[in-house]
Design a protein around this motif. Sequence first.
Motif, PDB file in Angstrom:
ATOM      1  N   ILE A 234      21.568  -0.862  46.140  1.00 47.92           N
ATOM      2  CA  ILE A 234      20.803   0.386  46.084  1.00 47.92           C
ATOM      3  C   ILE A 234      21.308   1.198  44.898  1.00 47.92           C
ATOM      4  N   ILE A 235      20.403   1.757  44.110  1.00 52.15           N
ATOM      5  CA  ILE A 235      20.783   2.566  42.954  1.00 52.15           C
ATOM      6  C   ILE A 235      21.343   3.890  43.473  1.00 52.15           C
ATOM      7  N   GLN A 236      22.636   4.082  43.345  1.00 46.89           N
ATOM      8  CA  GLN A 236      23.331   5.152  44.041  1.00 46.89           C
ATOM      9  C   GLN A 236      23.033   6.552  43.518  1.00 46.89           C
ATOM     10  N   ASP A 237      22.591   6.675  42.268  1.00 48.95           N
ATOM     11  CA  ASP A 237      22.287   8.004  41.740  1.00 48.95           C
ATOM     12  C   ASP A 237      20.785   8.263  41.661  1.00 48.95           C
ATOM     13  N   SER A 238      19.998   7.482  42.398  1.00 48.95           N
ATOM     14  CA  SER A 238      18.550   7.671  42.442  1.00 48.95           C
ATOM     15  C   SER A 238      18.141   8.051  43.861  1.00 48.95           C
ATOM     16  N   ALA A 239      17.774   9.320  44.063  1.00 48.36           N
ATOM     17  CA  ALA A 239      17.350   9.766  45.395  1.00 48.36           C
ATOM     18  C   ALA A 239      16.117   9.011  45.858  1.00 48.36           C
ATOM     19  N   GLU A 240      15.215   8.709  44.913  1.00 48.77           N
ATOM     20  CA  GLU A 240      13.985   7.997  45.277  1.00 48.77           C
ATOM     21  C   GLU A 240      14.298   6.586  45.762  1.00 48.77           C
ATOM     22  N   ASP A 241      15.171   5.887  45.033  1.00 51.75           N
ATOM     23  CA  ASP A 241      15.524   4.527  45.442  1.00 51.75           C
ATOM     24  C   ASP A 241      16.284   4.533  46.756  1.00 51.75           C
ATOM     25  N   TRP A 242      17.189   5.507  46.923  1.00 52.64           N
ATOM     26  CA  TRP A 242      17.978   5.573  48.153  1.00 52.64           C
ATOM     27  C   TRP A 242      17.067   5.809  49.356  1.00 52.64           C
ATOM     28  N   MET A 243      16.107   6.721  49.239  1.00 56.02           N
ATOM     29  CA  MET A 243      15.205   7.011  50.356  1.00 56.02           C
ATOM     30  C   MET A 243      14.347   5.803  50.701  1.00 56.02           C
ATOM     31  N   ALA A 244      13.849   5.125  49.665  1.00 57.58           N
ATOM     32  CA  ALA A 244      13.004   3.953  49.898  1.00 57.58           C
ATOM     33  C   ALA A 244      13.787   2.831  50.562  1.00 57.58           C
ATOM     34  N   GLU A 245      15.024   2.611  50.117  1.00 55.83           N
ATOM     35  CA  GLU A 245      15.827   1.514  50.670  1.00 55.83           C
ATOM     36  C   GLU A 245      16.361   1.860  52.062  1.00 55.83           C
ATOM     37  N   ALA A 246      16.718   3.118  52.300  1.00 56.87           N
ATOM     38  CA  ALA A 246      17.194   3.520  53.622  1.00 56.87           C
ATOM     39  C   ALA A 246      16.130   3.288  54.684  1.00 56.87           C
ATOM     40  N   ALA A 247      14.870   3.412  54.286  1.00 52.98           N
ATOM     41  CA  ALA A 247      13.767   3.194  55.226  1.00 52.98           C
ATOM     42  C   ALA A 247      13.596   1.723  55.586  1.00 52.98           C
ATOM     43  N   LEU A 248      14.228   0.824  54.818  1.00 52.59           N
ATOM     44  CA  LEU A 248      14.055  -0.619  55.036  1.00 52.59           C
ATOM     45  C   LEU A 248      15.239  -1.263  55.754  1.00 52.59           C
ATOM     46  N   MET A 249      16.156  -0.456  56.311  1.00 54.14           N
ATOM     47  CA  MET A 249      17.365  -1.024  56.915  1.00 54.14           C
ATOM     48  C   MET A 249      17.063  -1.953  58.090  1.00 54.14           C
ATOM     49  N   ALA A 250      15.981  -1.686  58.820  1.00 54.14           N
ATOM     50  CA  ALA A 250      15.638  -2.563  59.949  1.00 54.14           C
ATOM     51  C   ALA A 250      15.387  -3.980  59.462  1.00 54.14           C
ATOM     52  N   GLU A 251      14.709  -4.104  58.340  1.00 59.30           N
ATOM     53  CA  GLU A 251      14.436  -5.438  57.797  1.00 59.30           C
ATOM     54  C   GLU A 251      15.689  -6.053  57.176  1.00 59.30           C
ATOM     55  N   VAL A 252      16.457  -5.245  56.457  1.00 57.70           N
ATOM     56  CA  VAL A 252      17.641  -5.779  55.771  1.00 57.70           C
ATOM     57  C   VAL A 252      18.575  -6.477  56.757  1.00 57.70           C
ATOM     58  N   TYR A 253      18.868  -5.813  57.866  1.00 59.66           N
ATOM     59  CA  TYR A 253      19.831  -6.382  58.815  1.00 59.66           C
ATOM     60  C   TYR A 253      19.189  -7.363  59.794  1.00 59.66           C
ATOM     61  N   SER A 254      17.949  -7.128  60.180  1.00 59.21           N
ATOM     62  CA  SER A 254      17.292  -8.053  61.116  1.00 59.21           C
ATOM     63  C   SER A 254      16.961  -9.388  60.462  1.00 59.21           C
ATOM     64  N   ASN A 255      16.721  -9.397  59.172  1.00 59.91           N
ATOM     65  CA  ASN A 255      16.336 -10.627  58.480  1.00 59.91           C
ATOM     66  C   ASN A 255      17.520 -11.408  57.918  1.00 59.91           C
ATOM     67  N   ALA A 256      18.721 -10.841  57.987  1.00 62.02           N
ATOM     68  CA  ALA A 256      19.894 -11.496  57.398  1.00 62.02           C
ATOM     69  C   ALA A 256      20.231 -12.785  58.142  1.00 62.02           C
ATOM     70  N   TYR A 257      20.804 -13.734  57.401  1.00 62.26           N
ATOM     71  CA  TYR A 257      21.297 -14.980  58.013  1.00 62.26           C
ATOM     72  C   TYR A 257      22.365 -14.627  59.032  1.00 62.26           C
ATOM     73  N   PHE A 258      23.281 -13.746  58.659  1.00 63.64           N
ATOM     74  CA  PHE A 258      24.158 -13.079  59.624  1.00 63.64           C
ATOM     75  C   PHE A 258      24.713 -11.820  58.963  1.00 63.64           C
ATOM     76  N   THR A 259      25.172 -10.875  59.796  1.00 59.87           N
ATOM     77  CA  THR A 259      25.797  -9.644  59.314  1.00 59.87           C
ATOM     78  C   THR A 259      27.301  -9.783  59.443  1.00 59.87           C
ATOM     79  N   LEU A 260      28.015  -9.494  58.366  1.00 57.13           N
ATOM     80  CA  LEU A 260      29.475  -9.542  58.346  1.00 57.13           C
ATOM     81  C   LEU A 260      30.001  -8.131  58.571  1.00 57.13           C
ATOM     82  N   CYS A 261      30.621  -7.893  59.731  1.00 57.31           N
ATOM     83  CA  CYS A 261      31.136  -6.575  60.095  1.00 57.31           C
ATOM     84  C   CYS A 261      32.645  -6.531  59.857  1.00 57.31           C
ATOM     85  N   LEU A 262      33.073  -5.676  58.942  1.00 58.88           N
ATOM     86  CA  LEU A 262      34.484  -5.614  58.552  1.00 58.88           C
ATOM     87  C   LEU A 262      35.240  -4.633  59.446  1.00 58.88           C
ATOM     88  N   VAL A 263      35.500  -5.064  60.673  1.00 62.79           N
ATOM     89  CA  VAL A 263      36.218  -4.241  61.636  1.00 62.79           C
ATOM     90  C   VAL A 263      37.678  -4.051  61.213  1.00 62.79           C
TER      91      VAL A 263
END
Length: 619
Positions: A234-263
């Motif tokens: 995500i382009i960290q200094d772009s509010a437009e890109d951040w808002m657009a990508e934040a709205a897609l988190m359901a797909e990003v994590y649901s579609n992943a092969y697996f999620t690596l959680c760094l506990v």
Amino acid sequence: MDRQAKCNGCRRIEALVRYCDEKLSADAKSTPVRFHHSYSELSTCAKHCSSCRVMRQAFIQNQATFDQVKELEETTRQLPVWATVDHRKLRLLLGASSGIGGESLANTAIEDQVCAQIRNWAQDCDNHPICGNLSSSRRNPTRLIKILSDSQVQIVDSRLESLVPYVALSYCWEDPNKRMSTHKSVKESRTMGNNLARRKLPFPINALRKSIQDAIHVAKRAGTQYIWIDSICIIQDSAEDWMAEAALMAEVYSNAYFTLCLVAVAHADAPLMEAREAWRYPVEPCQLNGRNLSALSLPLRDLKQRSRWSTRAWTLQEERLSPRILYWTSQRMYWSCATQELTEHGSPQRQWPGPDQPSMTQSFLQASYDGIDLHPYWMDVVEDYTRRNLTKSSDRFPALSGLALKYQTSEDDDEYLAGLWRNTIGLDLGWRVDLSTTRHYLSERADGIPSWSWASLPLGTSMKMNRSWVACSSFEFVGFENSELTAIKPRVANATTLIDDGIHKVQRGAHVTSITVRGRVRPLLRENSELRTWSEVVSSHGPAGSFSFASFVDRHIHCVEPHSGQLLVHEAHKKEILYQLDDLKVVSRILSKANELVCLEIGAQTMLLLERSAVTQWG
């Protein structure tokens, strides 16, 4: 003849076990016995005492993060080690901490057998029909990191490509002890508008922070060529890109092969490849008083709660939206999917909680797929979410938007209302602050969020939903208003209509500022109600929580318990009504304006206090 090497401390424990076997009942608890002066002494003794080796392992296995292991071993903070027998189980205590229940695992997490275990788990999950069914779509994230070699990566535009197997990362960015966001090396490790073009060409992995470097190596050795990491994709200094990508988190994590959680790590500069201290010494079968001794780990649920990772608001939806999860803790790995939950173990491999029991982590996704009522799961999510923290308070709704989207697409006829839902609005309005775990004097509430929403609470405030709520026929939802919102348009022409419509509804719902409802209202107090002290009505003879109104049987009175925020209203010849004020800071204001407050009936036994100005008609 017992040839097992035992130190003097272990012989004291053996005598304790023998005494309990002979003198105490099976459900009794013994007096603690000190068997080592410090953990450091126990660790040193473990080099030659097989029993102490198991006990040392037990302490370390119950540390979620590498930092906690280091704190355990700090010689300046050493406390005596005690042993007790409780219900025929041997328990160890270190100061106020406790934990003991032999297997052997790799001492370093990147060893071949560890990576082979990850690949086996993931490949086995490929054969689970339900796990694949829980994905949101067949779309890639907008950008992915392509792993070119052990030393180089590059960002690729991937939205229009066919879905590829990728790992999604869930982690903590900042050091809790010092804010690193403005540090030059931290800023340079992120993707910004001025380095995006360069990062679409091969660039060195060592330009990234240490946890991210190690996560990339894990993904590569697990057999995947792509990984998604928010600070890079995500382009960290772009509010437009951040808002657009934040709205897609359901797909990003649901579609992943697996999620690596760094506990295991508290910030992104911490390495993942620390030595696993629990496995430094090979553990052999050993006994005390003829009983086998083995180390028991905390359940994963409890282990996660000891980590900083579980206090981050963003990680809640990252975890709950993922059909497959690899948890990376300080001493071993855990796998969770919708079909089974597994822990890295010696031979044989252990399965938990069991093949016939669904995973609690994926329960929200599973309920959505099965088409059952999602609202009980939403209440669980909200109760967990409000106790967590955010670096930016403005992320309160975006950090939950993926789960809200999943709810919205499953309940298409419902409407999102600043964290609440139209079809359950009466129940949702009945939330309360959990005063058993939260300070009574709350800090300032969030700006721009209506006070009737739990989202207006200060960050890190625990709350409870009203699970005993019963509907009443007089209460109904009428409509809502929201602030001006510029909708985020879908970026591609072939976007899934249901998901993109849901994104717009969730974004609109996050900006709701007021709602209109219809229901029965009544004044909080009678005009001639008297303010009395709490001590005048609390019963000193009856059960706890009972009141005596013998002196006020024919009078209207009200009073407040100053330490708990309970507001009691008694009308002549009627049973008292008890209200709960969530914030003790407002007690004096409530009492000074008590005659201007009204009660709105939102359930058969639930009322909401409102200022009269918020009510258009009452009486």
